[in-house]
Design a protein around this motif. Structure first.
Motif, mmCIF file in Angstrom:
data_model
loop_
_atom_site.group_PDB
_atom_site.id
_atom_site.type_symbol
_atom_site.label_atom_id
_atom_site.label_comp_id
_atom_site.label_asym_id
_atom_site.label_seq_id
_atom_site.Cartn_x
_atom_site.Cartn_y
_atom_site.Cartn_z
ATOM 1 N N LEU A 1 55.993 31.083 27.021
ATOM 2 C CA LEU A 1 55.514 29.658 27.710
ATOM 3 C C LEU A 1 54.352 29.322 26.006
ATOM 4 O O LEU A 1 54.346 29.979 25.538
ATOM 5 N N ARG A 2 54.369 27.705 25.939
ATOM 6 C CA ARG A 2 53.017 27.684 25.651
ATOM 7 C C ARG A 2 52.417 26.714 26.484
ATOM 8 O O ARG A 2 52.071 26.243 26.716
ATOM 9 N N LEU A 3 51.201 28.090 25.524
ATOM 10 C CA LEU A 3 48.961 27.388 26.318
ATOM 11 C C LEU A 3 48.983 26.174 25.533
ATOM 12 O O LEU A 3 48.878 26.605 24.414
ATOM 13 N N ARG A 4 48.797 24.826 25.861
ATOM 14 C CA ARG A 4 47.072 24.235 24.995
ATOM 15 C C ARG A 4 47.227 23.593 26.477
ATOM 16 O O ARG A 4 47.383 22.840 27.473
ATOM 17 N N PRO A 5 46.297 21.994 26.015
ATOM 18 C CA PRO A 5 45.287 21.490 26.755
ATOM 19 C C PRO A 5 45.880 20.858 27.736
ATOM 20 O O PRO A 5 47.652 19.885 27.001
ATOM 21 N N ILE A 6 45.758 19.981 28.635
ATOM 22 C CA ILE A 6 46.610 19.022 29.424
ATOM 23 C C ILE A 6 46.950 17.774 28.872
ATOM 24 O O ILE A 6 45.580 17.341 27.765
ATOM 25 N N GLU A 7 48.117 16.725 28.858
ATOM 26 C CA GLU A 7 48.237 16.015 28.445
ATOM 27 C C GLU A 7 48.486 14.923 29.060
ATOM 28 O O GLU A 7 49.210 15.234 30.491
ATOM 29 N N PRO A 8 48.646 13.733 28.940
ATOM 30 C CA PRO A 8 48.336 12.426 30.350
ATOM 31 C C PRO A 8 50.191 12.383 30.808
ATOM 32 O O PRO A 8 50.359 12.309 31.546
ATOM 33 N N GLY A 9 51.287 12.604 29.788
ATOM 34 C CA GLY A 9 52.042 12.541 29.490
ATOM 35 C C GLY A 9 52.429 14.066 30.823
ATOM 36 O O GLY A 9 53.960 14.085 30.199
ATOM 37 N N ASP A 10 51.842 14.501 30.867
ATOM 38 C CA ASP A 10 52.122 15.669 31.613
ATOM 39 C C ASP A 10 51.863 15.999 33.669
ATOM 40 O O ASP A 10 52.464 16.488 34.348
ATOM 41 N N MET B 1 42.754 24.818 49.640
ATOM 42 C CA MET B 1 42.243 24.791 50.629
ATOM 43 C C MET B 1 42.463 23.893 52.076
ATOM 44 O O MET B 1 41.917 24.157 52.733
ATOM 45 N N HIS B 2 43.545 23.475 51.563
ATOM 46 C CA HIS B 2 44.389 22.657 52.968
ATOM 47 C C HIS B 2 45.777 21.899 52.230
ATOM 48 O O HIS B 2 46.216 22.560 51.514
ATOM 49 N N MET B 3 46.325 21.870 53.411
ATOM 50 C CA MET B 3 47.960 21.643 53.224
ATOM 51 C C MET B 3 47.928 19.647 52.627
ATOM 52 O O MET B 3 47.447 19.391 53.118
ATOM 53 N N LEU B 4 48.910 20.681 51.614
ATOM 54 C CA LEU B 4 49.914 18.756 50.875
ATOM 55 C C LEU B 4 50.965 19.073 50.923
ATOM 56 O O LEU B 4 51.120 20.290 50.270
ATOM 57 N N THR B 5 51.894 18.091 51.241
ATOM 58 C CA THR B 5 53.486 18.072 51.350
ATOM 59 C C THR B 5 54.077 17.377 49.788
ATOM 60 O O THR B 5 54.916 17.849 49.736
ATOM 61 N N GLU B 6 52.990 16.573 49.215
ATOM 62 C CA GLU B 6 53.097 16.351 47.579
ATOM 63 C C GLU B 6 51.918 15.742 47.022
ATOM 64 O O GLU B 6 51.443 16.067 47.079
ATOM 65 N N LEU B 7 52.073 16.146 45.705
ATOM 66 C CA LEU B 7 51.129 15.412 44.721
ATOM 67 C C LEU B 7 50.898 14.223 44.628
ATOM 68 O O LEU B 7 52.428 13.632 43.713
ATOM 69 N N PRO B 8 50.767 13.140 45.202
ATOM 70 C CA PRO B 8 50.943 11.666 44.895
ATOM 71 C C PRO B 8 50.345 11.730 43.639
ATOM 72 O O PRO B 8 49.700 12.238 42.904
ATOM 73 N N GLU B 9 51.564 10.625 43.179
ATOM 74 C CA GLU B 9 50.750 10.256 41.889
ATOM 75 C C GLU B 9 49.629 9.455 41.337
ATOM 76 O O GLU B 9 49.735 10.297 39.905
ATOM 77 N N PRO B 10 49.322 9.034 42.043
ATOM 78 C CA PRO B 10 47.539 8.686 41.081
ATOM 79 C C PRO B 10 46.921 9.613 40.582
ATOM 80 O O PRO B 10 46.367 9.957 40.030
ATOM 81 N N MET B 11 46.891 11.124 41.763
ATOM 82 C CA MET B 11 46.121 12.575 41.551
ATOM 83 C C MET B 11 47.044 12.800 40.684
ATOM 84 O O MET B 11 46.033 13.421 39.794
ATOM 85 N N ALA B 12 48.094 13.213 41.020
ATOM 86 C CA ALA B 12 48.890 13.718 39.589
ATOM 87 C C ALA B 12 47.593 12.744 37.772
ATOM 88 O O ALA B 12 48.014 13.539 36.944
ATOM 89 N N GLN B 13 48.367 12.017 37.939
ATOM 90 C CA GLN B 13 47.254 10.489 36.652
ATOM 91 C C GLN B 13 46.148 11.337 36.405
ATOM 92 O O GLN B 13 45.781 11.945 35.270
ATOM 93 N N ARG B 14 45.187 11.090 37.161
ATOM 94 C CA ARG B 14 43.687 11.254 36.871
ATOM 95 C C ARG B 14 43.874 13.134 36.923
ATOM 96 O O ARG B 14 42.848 13.000 36.366
ATOM 97 N N LEU B 15 45.024 14.041 37.885
ATOM 98 C CA LEU B 15 44.367 15.251 36.638
ATOM 99 C C LEU B 15 44.561 15.829 35.492
ATOM 100 O O LEU B 15 44.428 16.176 34.582
ATOM 101 N N CYS B 16 45.244 14.157 34.698
ATOM 102 C CA CYS B 16 45.896 14.667 33.362
ATOM 103 C C CYS B 16 45.358 13.947 32.479
ATOM 104 O O CYS B 16 45.515 14.120 30.976
ATOM 105 N N ARG B 17 44.597 12.776 32.914
ATOM 106 C CA ARG B 17 43.716 12.316 32.185
ATOM 107 C C ARG B 17 42.074 12.477 31.990
ATOM 108 O O ARG B 17 41.906 12.479 33.324
#
Length: 200
Positions: A45-54, A75-91
């Motif tokens: 694998l490659r280890l690197r800092p997260i990027e917006p494109g991830d 710590m609670h159930m989610l059925t999917e990772l919403p797009e806005p949350m994914a974008q936020r986690l990568c920026r």
């Protein structure tokens, strides 16, 4: 009187510009934040800092997680990772966040197999951590690798403490953090949840 320059006559020994594929390519000699990681079973694998494109790879990784792993991480159930949350986690806000991903380039598109993240509280000189490794890539030392990288990032910033919440049922994470020197205490208002802390 100004000399007349004939632009139609080539200048001898003039350097030609590099070909367009070199002019517009990324500098291959530039230092990279990416490093190869060999797993215990021989995969890479490659280890690197997260990027917006991830963001999309992060969402696909989430879909592959068993419900139990999602509960342990969030710590609670989610059925999917919403797009806005994914974008936020990568920026990231570099002043208060650090995140690393383990990327699998052997498939197309490349996939995220693990994530380690810090949320830095500058007022308390501490950081909260979270680590997630995809089920098929566990027990290969990747969680420990991410934890070591997060501890190093805290020390580089001169922080005094690293901590996180872990469900008591998540014994592999508790065992790993115990090996790294974390102490543990139960959270009275959150049954089945421990707060683990490492003094830096």
């Amino acid at each position: 009187m100004q000399p007349v320059v004939d632009f139609a006559t080539p200048i001898r020994n003039a350097a030609l510009p590099p070909p367009s594929n070199r002019r517009f390519a990324r500098d291959q000699a530039a230092p990279s934040d990416s490093e190869p990681v060999a797993t215990r079973d021989g995969r890479t694998l490659r280890l690197r800092p997260i990027e917006p494109g991830d963001a999309q790879a992060l969402r696909r990784c989430f879909k592959r997680l068993p419900a139990q792993d999602i509960r342990r991480r969030f710590m609670h159930m989610l059925t999917e990772l919403p797009e806005p949350m994914a974008q936020r986690l990568c920026r990231l806000d570099p002043a208060t966040e650090v995140a690393y991903v383990l990327v699998d380039d052997t498939v197309t598109p490349a996939e995220v197999r693990g994530v380690g993240r810090l949320f830095i509280d500058q007022s308390s000189d501490s950081a909260e951590f979270s680590v997630l490794v995809e089920r098929d890539w566990t027990r290969l030392g990747l969680g420990a690798l991410l934890m070591h990288r997060l501890v190093d990032a805290c020390r580089e910033r001169g922080l005094a403490e690293l901590w996180g919440y872990v469900l008591v049922e998540n014994r592999p994470m508790l065992r790993l953090c115990g090996e790294l020197g974390f102490t543990s205490r139960m959270i009275p208002d959150e049954p089945g949840t421990a707060q683990i802390t490492l003094k830096l």
